[in-house]
Design an enzyme around this catalytic site. Sequence first.
Site, PDB file in Angstrom:
ATOM      1  N   LYS A  11     -27.412 -58.056 -19.697  1.00  0.00           N
ATOM      2  CA  LYS A  11     -27.466 -59.457 -19.899  1.00  0.00           C
ATOM      3  C   LYS A  11     -26.390 -59.858 -20.554  1.00  0.00           C
ATOM      4  O   LYS A  11     -25.279 -59.234 -20.094  1.00  0.00           O
ATOM      5  CB  LYS A  11     -28.148 -58.754 -20.986  1.00  0.00           C
ATOM      6  CG  LYS A  11     -30.002 -58.426 -21.020  1.00  0.00           C
ATOM      7  CD  LYS A  11     -30.747 -58.368 -22.212  1.00  0.00           C
ATOM      8  CE  LYS A  11     -32.251 -58.051 -22.169  1.00  0.00           C
ATOM      9  NZ  LYS A  11     -33.043 -57.790 -23.715  1.00  0.00           N
ATOM     10  N   TYR A  51     -39.684 -61.886 -16.879  1.00  0.00           N
ATOM     11  CA  TYR A  51     -40.858 -61.971 -18.390  1.00  0.00           C
ATOM     12  C   TYR A  51     -42.223 -62.384 -18.494  1.00  0.00           C
ATOM     13  O   TYR A  51     -42.437 -62.691 -19.905  1.00  0.00           O
ATOM     14  CB  TYR A  51     -40.037 -62.061 -19.218  1.00  0.00           C
ATOM     15  CG  TYR A  51     -38.459 -61.449 -19.577  1.00  0.00           C
ATOM     16  CD1 TYR A  51     -38.795 -60.044 -20.137  1.00  0.00           C
ATOM     17  CD2 TYR A  51     -37.109 -62.356 -19.305  1.00  0.00           C
ATOM     18  CE1 TYR A  51     -37.911 -59.381 -20.303  1.00  0.00           C
ATOM     19  CE2 TYR A  51     -36.143 -61.026 -19.881  1.00  0.00           C
ATOM     20  CZ  TYR A  51     -36.173 -59.956 -20.362  1.00  0.00           C
ATOM     21  OH  TYR A  51     -35.249 -59.176 -20.469  1.00  0.00           O
ATOM     22  N   ASN A 114     -29.406 -58.249 -27.045  1.00  0.00           N
ATOM     23  CA  ASN A 114     -29.529 -56.691 -26.734  1.00  0.00           C
ATOM     24  C   ASN A 114     -28.066 -56.687 -25.576  1.00  0.00           C
ATOM     25  O   ASN A 114     -29.002 -54.757 -25.314  1.00  0.00           O
ATOM     26  CB  ASN A 114     -30.655 -56.370 -27.030  1.00  0.00           C
ATOM     27  CG  ASN A 114     -31.815 -56.416 -25.901  1.00  0.00           C
ATOM     28  OD1 ASN A 114     -31.572 -57.886 -25.448  1.00  0.00           O
ATOM     29  ND2 ASN A 114     -32.651 -56.335 -26.615  1.00  0.00           N
ATOM     30  N   HIS A 117     -31.598 -54.279 -20.669  1.00  0.00           N
ATOM     31  CA  HIS A 117     -32.537 -54.620 -19.870  1.00  0.00           C
ATOM     32  C   HIS A 117     -32.706 -53.433 -19.232  1.00  0.00           C
ATOM     33  O   HIS A 117     -31.713 -52.825 -18.593  1.00  0.00           O
ATOM     34  CB  HIS A 117     -33.097 -55.449 -19.410  1.00  0.00           C
ATOM     35  CG  HIS A 117     -34.247 -55.277 -18.234  1.00  0.00           C
ATOM     36  ND1 HIS A 117     -35.452 -55.622 -19.020  1.00  0.00           N
ATOM     37  CD2 HIS A 117     -34.745 -54.567 -17.321  1.00  0.00           C
ATOM     38  CE1 HIS A 117     -36.684 -54.942 -18.918  1.00  0.00           C
ATOM     39  NE2 HIS A 117     -35.893 -55.117 -17.172  1.00  0.00           N
ATOM     40  N   GLU A 128     -39.902 -55.077 -11.297  1.00  0.00           N
ATOM     41  CA  GLU A 128     -38.504 -55.491 -11.076  1.00  0.00           C
ATOM     42  C   GLU A 128     -37.942 -55.484 -10.285  1.00  0.00           C
ATOM     43  O   GLU A 128     -37.140 -56.474  -9.427  1.00  0.00           O
ATOM     44  CB  GLU A 128     -38.322 -54.823 -12.476  1.00  0.00           C
ATOM     45  CG  GLU A 128     -39.137 -55.782 -13.621  1.00  0.00           C
ATOM     46  CD  GLU A 128     -38.563 -54.993 -15.045  1.00  0.00           C
ATOM     47  OE1 GLU A 128     -38.315 -54.387 -14.777  1.00  0.00           O
ATOM     48  OE2 GLU A 128     -40.116 -55.278 -16.058  1.00  0.00           O
TER      49      GLU A 128
HETATM   50  N1  LIG Z   1     -39.170 -60.417 -31.492  1.00  0.00           N
HETATM   51  C1  LIG Z   1     -37.715 -61.081 -30.742  1.00  0.00           C
HETATM   52  N2  LIG Z   1     -37.014 -61.775 -31.357  1.00  0.00           N
HETATM   53  C2  LIG Z   1     -36.104 -62.491 -30.132  1.00  0.00           C
HETATM   54  N3  LIG Z   1     -36.025 -61.640 -28.463  1.00  0.00           N
HETATM   55  C3  LIG Z   1     -36.755 -60.883 -28.400  1.00  0.00           C
HETATM   56  C4  LIG Z   1     -37.919 -60.169 -29.333  1.00  0.00           C
HETATM   57  N4  LIG Z   1     -38.779 -59.285 -28.949  1.00  0.00           N
HETATM   58  C5  LIG Z   1     -38.149 -59.004 -27.774  1.00  0.00           C
HETATM   59  N5  LIG Z   1     -36.921 -60.240 -27.727  1.00  0.00           N
HETATM   60  C6  LIG Z   1     -36.377 -60.228 -26.083  1.00  0.00           C
HETATM   61  O1  LIG Z   1     -36.950 -60.339 -24.957  1.00  0.00           O
HETATM   62  C7  LIG Z   1     -37.332 -59.061 -24.016  1.00  0.00           C
HETATM   63  C8  LIG Z   1     -37.815 -58.586 -24.176  1.00  0.00           C
HETATM   64  O2  LIG Z   1     -38.696 -57.528 -25.033  1.00  0.00           O
HETATM   65  P1  LIG Z   1     -39.101 -56.517 -24.198  1.00  0.00           P
HETATM   66  O3  LIG Z   1     -40.584 -56.423 -25.545  1.00  0.00           O
HETATM   67  O4  LIG Z   1     -39.810 -55.899 -23.236  1.00  0.00           O
HETATM   68  O5  LIG Z   1     -38.319 -55.575 -25.135  1.00  0.00           O
HETATM   69  P2  LIG Z   1     -37.942 -54.139 -24.663  1.00  0.00           P
HETATM   70  O6  LIG Z   1     -38.562 -53.638 -22.910  1.00  0.00           O
HETATM   71  O7  LIG Z   1     -36.827 -53.693 -25.070  1.00  0.00           O
HETATM   72  O8  LIG Z   1     -36.567 -55.225 -23.241  1.00  0.00           O
HETATM   73  P3  LIG Z   1     -35.751 -55.796 -22.387  1.00  0.00           P
HETATM   74  O9  LIG Z   1     -37.288 -55.863 -21.428  1.00  0.00           O
HETATM   75  O10 LIG Z   1     -35.299 -56.141 -21.671  1.00  0.00           O
HETATM   76  O11 LIG Z   1     -35.336 -54.059 -21.856  1.00  0.00           O
HETATM   77  C9  LIG Z   1     -35.623 -57.844 -24.975  1.00  0.00           C
HETATM   78  O12 LIG Z   1     -35.305 -57.237 -25.018  1.00  0.00           O
HETATM   79  C10 LIG Z   1     -35.393 -59.036 -26.478  1.00  0.00           C
HETATM   80  O13 LIG Z   1     -34.164 -59.536 -25.487  1.00  0.00           O
END
Ligand SMILES: Nc1ncnc2c1ncn2[C@@H]1O[C@H](COP(=O)(O)OP(=O)(O)OP(=O)(O)O)[C@@H](O)[C@H]1O
Length: 151
Positions: A11, A51, A114, A117, A128
């Site tokens: 990211k 997303y 974080n 992804h 994706e």
């Molecule tokens: N409660 C939250 N507050 C802020 N940002 C969030 C929150 N939940 C998720 N995100 C952001 O949205 C991204 C996508 O959420 P998802 O639930 O798909 O998590 P993930 O699958 O672990 O992450 P990614 O899809 O980025 O690998 C997360 O990686 C994070 O950056």
Amino acid sequence: GVNECTFIAVKPDGVQRKMVGEIVRRFEKKGFKLVGLKLVQASEDLLRDHYWSLRSKPFFSKLITYMSSGPVVAMVWRGLDVVKTARKMLGETNPADSLPGTIRGNYCVEMGRNVIHGSDSVESAQKEISLWFHQSELNRWEDCGSQWIYN
Ligand SMILES: Nc1ncnc2c1ncn2[C@@H]1O[C@H](COP(=O)(O)OP(=O)(O)OP(=O)(O)O)[C@@H](O)[C@H]1O
């Protein structure tokens, strides 16, 4: 099987923090095969598609802003159980729940920063990969080391 592929993206914060080399190193040394890699400034349209399942979440617009705040390094990695294994290598969505040793466990503190992804299932990986890459950008080169990874 060994032909499974996953979509991994460093990211914008991961790129700014110079984590690209470390992340590529971890996937290479694990034994996965790199089949696609590019530095891209993602459009908001692409990110909204990526997303889509989170569109009704309260953090959705911040997430799109975050993900479009700079270039990301988009990658496709291939190997046995790569989708599930990559998620373990990444750690939990919330870095605070991520074990030390994982990428998020070692290198970040907030969900909204974080650094990486990874696709959450084989089906999302396929979606994706087709969203982020043209077929012509994927290269299934013959890996001379695969006999030392698979028996
Ligand atoms: N409660 C939250 N507050 C802020 N940002 C969030 C929150 N939940 C998720 N995100 C952001 O949205 C991204 C996508 O959420 P998802 O639930 O798909 O998590 P993930 O699958 O672990 O992450 P990614 O899809 O980025 O690998 C997360 O990686 C994070 O950056």
